[in-house]
Design a protein around this motif. Sequence first.
Motif, PDB file in Angstrom:
ATOM      1  N   THR A 332       0.867  -1.178   0.000  1.00 40.23           N
ATOM      2  CA  THR A 332       0.000   0.000   0.000  1.00 40.23           C
ATOM      3  C   THR A 332       0.910   1.235   0.000  1.00 40.23           C
ATOM      4  O   THR A 332       2.125   1.117   0.243  1.00 40.23           O
ATOM      5  N   GLY A 333       0.334   2.398  -0.247  1.00 39.52           N
ATOM      6  CA  GLY A 333       1.142   3.611  -0.425  1.00 39.52           C
ATOM      7  C   GLY A 333       2.078   3.928   0.721  1.00 39.52           C
ATOM      8  O   GLY A 333       3.205   4.392   0.511  1.00 39.52           O
ATOM      9  N   ASP A 334       1.654   3.669   1.952  1.00 33.07           N
ATOM     10  CA  ASP A 334       2.455   4.037   3.126  1.00 33.07           C
ATOM     11  C   ASP A 334       3.757   3.250   3.234  1.00 33.07           C
ATOM     12  O   ASP A 334       4.699   3.708   3.886  1.00 33.07           O
ATOM     13  N   ILE A 335       3.811   2.053   2.642  1.00 35.80           N
ATOM     14  CA  ILE A 335       5.037   1.237   2.744  1.00 35.80           C
ATOM     15  C   ILE A 335       5.682   1.034   1.376  1.00 35.80           C
ATOM     16  O   ILE A 335       6.605   0.232   1.219  1.00 35.80           O
ATOM     17  N   TRP A 336       5.184   1.758   0.387  1.00 37.82           N
ATOM     18  CA  TRP A 336       5.682   1.580  -0.977  1.00 37.82           C
ATOM     19  C   TRP A 336       7.098   2.143  -1.133  1.00 37.82           C
ATOM     20  O   TRP A 336       7.423   3.202  -0.602  1.00 37.82           O
ATOM     21  N   THR A 337       7.948   1.399  -1.802  1.00 40.90           N
ATOM     22  CA  THR A 337       9.248   1.935  -2.224  1.00 40.90           C
ATOM     23  C   THR A 337       9.451   1.532  -3.682  1.00 40.90           C
ATOM     24  O   THR A 337       8.787   0.620  -4.190  1.00 40.90           O
ATOM     25  N   GLU A 338      10.390   2.203  -4.335  1.00 40.70           N
ATOM     26  CA  GLU A 338      10.692   1.984  -5.760  1.00 40.70           C
ATOM     27  C   GLU A 338      10.813   0.484  -6.077  1.00 40.70           C
ATOM     28  O   GLU A 338      11.445  -0.259  -5.334  1.00 40.70           O
ATOM     29  N   GLY A 339      10.195   0.075  -7.158  1.00 39.83           N
ATOM     30  CA  GLY A 339      10.332  -1.322  -7.584  1.00 39.83           C
ATOM     31  C   GLY A 339       9.229  -2.229  -7.060  1.00 39.83           C
ATOM     32  O   GLY A 339       9.129  -3.390  -7.462  1.00 39.83           O
ATOM     33  N   CYS A 340       8.399  -1.718  -6.139  1.00 41.01           N
ATOM     34  CA  CYS A 340       7.308  -2.530  -5.610  1.00 41.01           C
ATOM     35  C   CYS A 340       6.005  -2.194  -6.335  1.00 41.01           C
ATOM     36  O   CYS A 340       5.899  -1.185  -7.006  1.00 41.01           O
ATOM     37  N   GLN A 341       5.013  -3.069  -6.163  1.00 37.79           N
ATOM     38  CA  GLN A 341       3.726  -2.866  -6.821  1.00 37.79           C
ATOM     39  C   GLN A 341       2.749  -2.195  -5.851  1.00 37.79           C
ATOM     40  O   GLN A 341       2.460  -2.737  -4.785  1.00 37.79           O
ATOM     41  N   LYS A 342       2.261  -1.021  -6.236  1.00 38.16           N
ATOM     42  CA  LYS A 342       1.349  -0.298  -5.344  1.00 38.16           C
ATOM     43  C   LYS A 342      -0.061  -0.870  -5.472  1.00 38.16           C
ATOM     44  O   LYS A 342      -0.575  -1.019  -6.574  1.00 38.16           O
ATOM     45  N   VAL A 343      -0.655  -1.235  -4.331  1.00 37.36           N
ATOM     46  CA  VAL A 343      -2.005  -1.811  -4.356  1.00 37.36           C
ATOM     47  C   VAL A 343      -2.934  -1.048  -3.413  1.00 37.36           C
ATOM     48  O   VAL A 343      -2.484  -0.323  -2.524  1.00 37.36           O
ATOM     49  N   SER A 344      -4.232  -1.228  -3.618  1.00 36.50           N
ATOM     50  CA  SER A 344      -5.236  -0.566  -2.782  1.00 36.50           C
ATOM     51  C   SER A 344      -5.486  -1.393  -1.519  1.00 36.50           C
ATOM     52  O   SER A 344      -5.002  -2.520  -1.377  1.00 36.50           O
ATOM     53  N   THR A 345      -6.284  -0.819  -0.641  1.00 31.95           N
ATOM     54  CA  THR A 345      -6.660  -1.502   0.606  1.00 31.95           C
ATOM     55  C   THR A 345      -7.262  -2.879   0.316  1.00 31.95           C
ATOM     56  O   THR A 345      -6.837  -3.886   0.899  1.00 31.95           O
ATOM     57  N   SER A 346      -8.226  -2.930  -0.599  1.00 32.14           N
ATOM     58  CA  SER A 346      -8.915  -4.208  -0.829  1.00 32.14           C
ATOM     59  C   SER A 346      -8.038  -5.180  -1.631  1.00 32.14           C
ATOM     60  O   SER A 346      -8.116  -6.393  -1.431  1.00 32.14           O
ATOM     61  N   GLN A 347      -7.178  -4.644  -2.514  1.00 32.95           N
ATOM     62  CA  GLN A 347      -6.262  -5.551  -3.221  1.00 32.95           C
ATOM     63  C   GLN A 347      -5.294  -6.206  -2.229  1.00 32.95           C
ATOM     64  O   GLN A 347      -4.951  -7.383  -2.372  1.00 32.95           O
ATOM     65  N   MET A 348      -4.861  -5.436  -1.225  1.00 33.26           N
ATOM     66  CA  MET A 348      -3.975  -6.010  -0.211  1.00 33.26           C
ATOM     67  C   MET A 348      -4.713  -7.109   0.553  1.00 33.26           C
ATOM     68  O   MET A 348      -4.179  -8.199   0.784  1.00 33.26           O
ATOM     69  N   GLY A 349      -5.963  -6.841   0.928  1.00 36.27           N
ATOM     70  CA  GLY A 349      -6.757  -7.842   1.645  1.00 36.27           C
ATOM     71  C   GLY A 349      -6.973  -9.093   0.803  1.00 36.27           C
ATOM     72  O   GLY A 349      -6.834 -10.223   1.289  1.00 36.27           O
TER      73      GLY A 349
END
Length: 356
Positions: A332-349
Amino acid sequence: MAHVLVLPGDGIGPEIVAEAVKVLGALTKKYGLSLTLSEGLVGGASIDAHGVPLTEATLAQAQAADAVLLGAVGGPKWDGLPMSDRPEKGLLGLRKGMNLFANLRPAILYPQLTHASSLKPEIVSGLDLLIVRELTGGIYFGQPRGVRTLDNGERQGYNTLVYSESEIERIAHVAFQAAQKRGKQVCSIDKSNVLETTALWKEVVTRVAAQYPDVTLSHMLVDNAAMQLVKAPKQFDVMLTDNMFGDILSDEASMLTGSIGMLASASLNEQSKGMYEPSHGSAPDIAGKGLANPIATILSAAMMLRYSLGAPEHAARIEGAVGKVLDAGLRTGDIWTEGCQKVSTSQMGDAIADAL
Ligand code: IPM
Ligand code: MG
């Protein structure tokens, strides 16, 4: 069958709790976890529906349940209310009404998130500390309290920091017993150079320590502890704090793990009945946008399975699934760093439920 009362609350509360419920549902489907869930209102949501942040009926439901899973409370909509009517009073009413005096807040740095921490990798990597915070006493509940008008017409605010020996003893036992299962060190936090109450705290904790010869006790002034947490956080195993110091230091500790969105918590009474909630707040600024990190709440559900529902194998499944999803690079955005895939709350769940 175990019964859980789910209280989503306000702000991002409903979104993150929905993901934890999704993960519990997946455990039921895949591994036969048997659980009944019912839902209630707390905080601002309860104020809007019933005029109070916690109704007697909801408190009674919470007391009757085997565990409570809570999201977060509060938001700007209710900020103008008098202190006694604010959403936070709902949370404090549950803590007091269920006698949840022991708050466990683990701050664990997942190796995958080393670079999301605000500290250098060599200072934080491998971090695993536990804050044991007293939750039903101290300045949060002490009487007298209020705002009074002095003879000269000026207003004066006052609160009372009180702890009785028995309150200190029971939370100290929780800290020592937790330490026995971990690194066998307790650091008790006080401000004994200024405040009598915390000088008594130090004295009582020292007395209780005699019953735990296998655990090493140290003491630290709270200002120094705040500094040591960012200087050398790995020196700590279990930190034992009063209510307010624990509130402050646990937010600080959470940031070491990359994001406050990763920090779970358990609040327990003498019977290990408990309420489980993320350590973070309701984050009204991002509510409803699918940006919130549900992991703290999902890990809180894991703590619930372990501490109150006697299902450590299911707890381990959740924790393992969180690790797998982080390994796969989802953020999710709060733990995102370069090279990772950004996902939404429900995608993470979804991803965590799939990885079980
Ligand atoms: C926490 C929160 C609460 C507290 C608030 C919302 C009343 O900050 O759980 O740490 O101060 O205990
Ligand atoms: Mg707090």
